[in-house]
Design a protein around this motif. Sequence first.
Motif, PDB file in Angstrom:
ATOM      1  N   ALA A  80       0.623  -1.148  -0.018  1.00 18.00           N
ATOM      2  CA  ALA A  80      -0.061   0.016  -0.008  1.00 18.00           C
ATOM      3  C   ALA A  80       0.740   1.317   0.140  1.00 18.00           C
ATOM      4  CB  ALA A  80      -0.934   0.000   1.206  1.00 18.00           C
ATOM      5  N   THR A  81       1.956   1.066   0.660  1.00 20.69           N
ATOM      6  CA  THR A  81       2.782   2.555   0.959  1.00 20.69           C
ATOM      7  C   THR A  81       3.461   2.542  -0.424  1.00 20.69           C
ATOM      8  OG1 THR A  81       2.999   1.979   3.250  1.00 20.69           O
ATOM      9  CG2 THR A  81       4.643   3.546   2.327  1.00 20.69           C
ATOM     10  N   HIS A  82       3.950   1.560  -0.954  1.00 16.98           N
ATOM     11  CA  HIS A  82       4.595   1.674  -2.355  1.00 16.98           C
ATOM     12  C   HIS A  82       4.010   2.061  -3.301  1.00 16.98           C
ATOM     13  CE1 HIS A  82       6.926   0.553  -5.798  1.00 16.98           C
ATOM     14  NE2 HIS A  82       6.043  -0.372  -6.078  1.00 16.98           N
ATOM     15  N   ASP A  83       2.521   1.791  -3.372  1.00 13.78           N
ATOM     16  CA  ASP A  83       1.614   2.394  -4.390  1.00 13.78           C
ATOM     17  C   ASP A  83       1.413   3.821  -4.296  1.00 13.78           C
ATOM     18  OD1 ASP A  83       1.127  -0.301  -5.706  1.00 13.78           O
ATOM     19  OD2 ASP A  83      -0.553  -0.704  -4.598  1.00 13.78           O
ATOM     20  N   ARG A  84       1.132   4.141  -3.032  1.00 13.30           N
ATOM     21  CA  ARG A  84       0.953   5.630  -2.566  1.00 13.30           C
ATOM     22  C   ARG A  84       2.218   6.402  -2.846  1.00 13.30           C
ATOM     23  NH1 ARG A  84      -0.692   7.670   3.193  1.00 13.30           N
ATOM     24  NH2 ARG A  84       1.338   6.830   3.848  1.00 13.30           N
ATOM     25  N   THR A  85       3.496   5.810  -2.694  1.00 17.41           N
ATOM     26  CA  THR A  85       4.583   6.489  -3.102  1.00 17.41           C
ATOM     27  C   THR A  85       4.755   6.686  -4.361  1.00 17.41           C
ATOM     28  OG1 THR A  85       5.680   5.598  -0.851  1.00 17.41           O
ATOM     29  CG2 THR A  85       7.116   6.673  -2.538  1.00 17.41           C
ATOM     30  N   ALA A  86       4.387   5.789  -5.202  1.00 15.44           N
ATOM     31  CA  ALA A  86       4.470   5.889  -6.443  1.00 15.44           C
ATOM     32  C   ALA A  86       3.677   6.792  -7.384  1.00 15.44           C
ATOM     33  CB  ALA A  86       4.463   4.508  -7.414  1.00 15.44           C
ATOM     34  N   ARG A  87       2.463   6.744  -6.768  1.00 19.54           N
ATOM     35  CA  ARG A  87       1.494   7.752  -7.340  1.00 19.54           C
ATOM     36  C   ARG A  87       2.092   9.265  -7.280  1.00 19.54           C
ATOM     37  NH1 ARG A  87      -2.451   4.270  -5.138  1.00 19.54           N
ATOM     38  NH2 ARG A  87      -2.452   5.843  -3.246  1.00 19.54           N
ATOM     39  N   LEU A  88       2.613   9.594  -5.910  1.00 14.72           N
ATOM     40  CA  LEU A  88       3.096  10.791  -5.449  1.00 14.72           C
ATOM     41  C   LEU A  88       4.339  11.221  -6.176  1.00 14.72           C
ATOM     42  CD1 LEU A  88       3.104  13.506  -3.698  1.00 14.72           C
ATOM     43  CD2 LEU A  88       4.486  12.061  -1.819  1.00 14.72           C
TER      44      LEU A  88
END
Length: 316
Positions: free
Chosen positions: A137-145
Motif C-alpha cells: 500500500a505504501t509503495h503504491d501511494r509513494t509511486a503515485r506521489l
Amino acid sequence: MRGTTVLPGTPGPEPQPGALPMHRLEVPMSNAMPFAIGTFDTIGPMSRAAFPHRHTFYEIVHVTSGTGAHVVDLFRWRLRPPHLCVIAPGQVHHWEGATGLEGSVVIFTEDFLLDHPGDRELLRRLGERPWRDLDEATHDRTARLIADLDDEYRTGADGFATVLRALLHILVVRAARLPEPASAPPLTRPGAVAEEFDRLLARNDPALWSVRACAERIGVSGGYLAEAVKSATGRTPGRLIREARTHEAKRLLARTDLTVRQVAARAGFADPAYFCRFFRRETGVSPGDFRRGRDVGGGIHHDHRLQSIVRPQPPA
C-alpha cells in the motif's frame, strides 16, 4: 547556495589527494530552480555510481526493482525492493553489484526547501537511517506521489515550482513516518559531533553562527569540530555556517516583505552594506536581484529541466 549547482559543462574541482569526489547539481541556467526528477537512466550514470562519492544536494531514491546493495556511510543495505532511500548532502555512498536497478530519483538542494524549512531536519533524520522498506500500500501511494512530481516537473505549467515544493514536502513528511529499519547503524557513530553541529545550524540562531560558538555549545574544541565536520560532510564548519546564513537570508527575501536592512539584521549582520557584499559573494546576485528573480518557474518561461549531475572523474 553558490557552489552546490553549476552550469552545463562546468568542470568539477580538482580532487585533493585521498579526497572523495563531490558532485554538484548541473542546471541549465544560473537562476534555474535546483530540482530534478527522473529515472536512473534519465538522471544519468552518476545515479548508479559504483565508487564512493558525496553530493552537495539531497537525493531521494524510490527503488522498484534490482539486486545488489547500496553502501551509505560504510553501512551496507541489501536491495529487496520496493524501497525508499534518502541521501543527505555530504554523505558518502555508492552502489555495489547493482543489476536491474529501476525506479525514480529526486534530487534538490537546500535552496528548494524555502517554503518548508522544517523539512531540513526531517531529511537529516532520514539520512541517519536512509533505507526504508515499503509495503504494497505504501509503495503504491509513494509511486503515485512521485508520478505527480514527475508530471508536474515535465509539464512546467504555471506555478509548477510551488506545486513541486508542496509535493516534495508531502513526500518528505510521509517518508519520515515510515518505520525505521530493523537493522541500522548506531546513532553514536563518529559522525555524532557533525550531526549535532547540523542540528545547531538548523535552529537559525544568529548566536550560533560562528565555529567557536558551535564548538562551545557541543563541548569540543574548534579544531576537533572542524575535523569531524570535514570528515562527515567534505566541507568546513565555516563553509556550512555561511551556507546556513545565506539560506536564511534567501528565505526571508523570498517569503517576507522585510527590507534588505531588516533581513540583514535577522541574518546576523549589523552592517547592511556588508550583508549585501556577503550575499553577492555567496550567491552571485544582490539581495534585490534575488528577490526580483524569485518568479523563476512562474512568470519566466524557459526549459527548467535539469540534464545531469556534474561528474568528476572517479578516483584511480
